[in-house]
Write a protein that holds these residues in place. Structure first.
Motif, short mmCIF file in Angstrom:
data_model
loop_
_atom_site.label_atom_id
_atom_site.label_comp_id
_atom_site.label_asym_id
_atom_site.label_seq_id
_atom_site.Cartn_x
_atom_site.Cartn_y
_atom_site.Cartn_z
N LYS A 19 0.78 -1.39 0.09
CA LYS A 19 -0.04 -0.18 -0.03
C LYS A 19 0.96 1.33 0.04
N GLU A 20 1.76 1.15 0.71
CA GLU A 20 2.75 2.53 0.76
C GLU A 20 3.45 2.72 -0.36
N GLU A 23 0.79 3.98 -3.19
CA GLU A 23 0.46 5.23 -2.73
C GLU A 23 1.41 6.38 -3.26
N SER A 24 2.66 5.73 -3.11
CA SER A 24 3.63 6.87 -3.48
C SER A 24 3.98 6.91 -4.98
N ILE A 26 1.08 6.53 -7.09
CA ILE A 26 -0.27 7.06 -7.34
C ILE A 26 -0.05 8.78 -7.01
N ASN A 27 0.54 8.96 -5.97
CA ASN A 27 0.43 10.44 -5.75
C ASN A 27 1.92 11.12 -6.29
N MET A 53 -6.93 -0.26 -5.21
CA MET A 53 -6.32 0.80 -5.64
C MET A 53 -6.93 0.96 -7.09
N ASP A 57 -8.32 4.34 -8.82
CA ASP A 57 -7.32 5.27 -10.01
C ASP A 57 -7.31 4.51 -11.13
N TYR A 93 9.35 2.82 -1.60
CA TYR A 93 8.55 3.78 -2.05
C TYR A 93 9.35 5.04 -2.75
#
Length: 436
Positions: A19-20, A23-24, A26-27, A53, A57, A93
């Motif tokens: 997940k981390e 997310e890194s 995606i962001n 996820m 997205d 990440y």
């Protein structure tokens, strides 16, 4: 939407970290990306996290492959549609601006490959420690466009950090540069790193660090020491590919140096009780390659080759020297007692890593000492940071831990000049000594 970067995330049973990682990606501030998550048959909830996820997205696309880093990576390269390809391994990440800054640099300079410095990290939350790592010794090659085949640059680079930058997708496809599809996760990046560098015409290294590489994952391939044969096999695959492409005679000196460096490194990560069994294989590989003329006659022999030629005992003694130093550091740290005054000289990354290491033994420190005047009188948490002269007077009988990679010898001399006995010092100059 024009896809500028295709980010490959290959994963198998890593629900703890995925997940981390995702997310890194995606962001990222660069929005024109696609995120290819290639699952290798996860059964621990990883796939469900990816699916959630992907629903959030539309840039996230899930693919399925056999459990092989090579097969997963290759599938991602073939399915990618971006101009450039990036990689984020599932337990790592990346910082938000990584691909925006790197894509701009790669595009403007028409690069085949862009690589960069990176960060190593361990821990999580407020206890996370981040340690910068430079991929090149010295600064002469940073921020310059060059061809790795020129001036023996290949020797300087080595395998490290193939994931820290970008690869032009058409370059990889045109040159047919993929990973070997051996099972699991065992050094399939060796051939990819070598071939991509050797076949590239335009390469650049950035000083900036964006990629954060997890240093404390026991499931990482660098922490799975029973894969000696897999590492040797990877170099055999690389040799066969170079011969197939008619390149082996041109680059065998690079191959030989990369190989002996990789095999010697492998010795350093093995538990002590397994090193004896690995030595015959290591010596055999070095000597056999040397005897068939892989090392250039116009170059001085590396010490590890000289020792291997002498005897197995000479090779073992040579390889053990650094390991003994590291083991002695750990032993001295393990012997520290809770009632002792402990002063860490160095409030940087190494100092913080030492503190974290001691905290795991429930041992506190009395003070930090540092040569940076701007830090004097400040607090790091509840620990004061003092000037060397003041600290030496106030904590004359403390144990001093010198925590510095580059200037530890100078700091030892500085403490001696302040009246601190060397027997009261522990010198930590290698991150590996504190790996936990």
């Amino acid at each position: 939407m024009q896809i500028k970067v295709s980010v490959l995330v290959y994963v198998r049973n890593d629900s703890k970290h995925i997940k981390e990682c995702m997310e890194s990606v995606i962001n990222q501030t660069l929005k024109e990306i696609e995120i290819l998550a290639i699952d290798g048959g996860s059964t621990d909830g990883t796939l469900e996290i990816l699916e959630e996820m992907a629903q959030r997205d539309a840039r996230v696309k899930i693919f399925h492959a056999i459990p092989s880093v090579g097969a997963q990576f290759n599938l991602g390269v073939k399915e990618a549609r971006g101009e450039y390809i990036g990689v984020c391994e599932s337990d790592d990440y990346i910082l938000p601006e990584m691909y925006e800054i790197q894509y701009k640099c790669a595009k403007e300079n028409q690069l085949d490959i862009l690589k960069a410095d990176f960060n190593r990290f361990c821990g999580c939350g407020e206890d996370r420690i981040i340690l910068p790592f430079n991929v090149l010794d010295g600064g002469s090659l940073y921020e310059k466009i060059f061809c790795p085949r020129d001036a023996d640059y290949m020797i300087k680079m080595g395998i490290i950090s193939f994931w820290s930058g970008l690869y032009r997708r058409e370059f990889l496809l045109d040159k047919e540069i993929f990973m070997n599809e051996t099972g699991g996760a065992a050094y399939q990046d060796v051939s990819f790193a070598f071939l991509s560098l050797y076949k590239a015409d335009r390469v650049m290294f950035m000083r900036k660090s964006f990629y954060c590489y997890r240093w404390d994952n026991p499931n990482s391939s660098v922490n799975l020491p029973k894969k000696a044969e897999a590492l040797v096999d990877e170099y055999r695959h690389l040799r066969e590919r170079l011969k197939k492409d008619g390149l082996f005679e041109l680059c065998k000196k690079y191959y030989f140096l990369w190989k002996i460096d990789g095999l010697a490194w492998y010795y350093s990560v093995l538990p002590p009780e397994w090193r004896k069994d690995y030595l015959p294989l290591l010596r055999s590989e070095i000597c056999n390659d040397f005897e068939v003329g892989m090392f250039p006659e116009d170059k001085p022999l590396p010490p590890v080759v000289c020792k291997a030629q002498q005897s197995e005992e000479a090779l073992e003694e040579y390889l053990c020297d650094k390991q003994k130093q590291i083991e002695q550091i750990r032993k001295r740290l393990e012997q520290l007692q809770k009632d002792e005054q402990i002063v860490i000289f160095g409030n940087g990354n190494m100092g913080k890593l030492v503190r974290k290491f001691l905290q795991r033994k429930d041992i506190g420190i009395t003070a930090y000492m540092d040569n940076n005047k701007q830090l004097w009188g400040q607090m790091d948490g509840n620990i004061p940071i003092v000037a060397p002269e003041d600290g030496a007077r106030q904590y004359a009988n403390a144990v001093y831990i010198v925590a510095n990679v580059n200037y530890y010898k100078e700091i030892v001399q500085q403490l001696l000049s302040l009246g601190i006995s060397e027997k009261n010092m522990i010198t930590c100059f290698d991150y590996e000594s504190l790996l936990f």
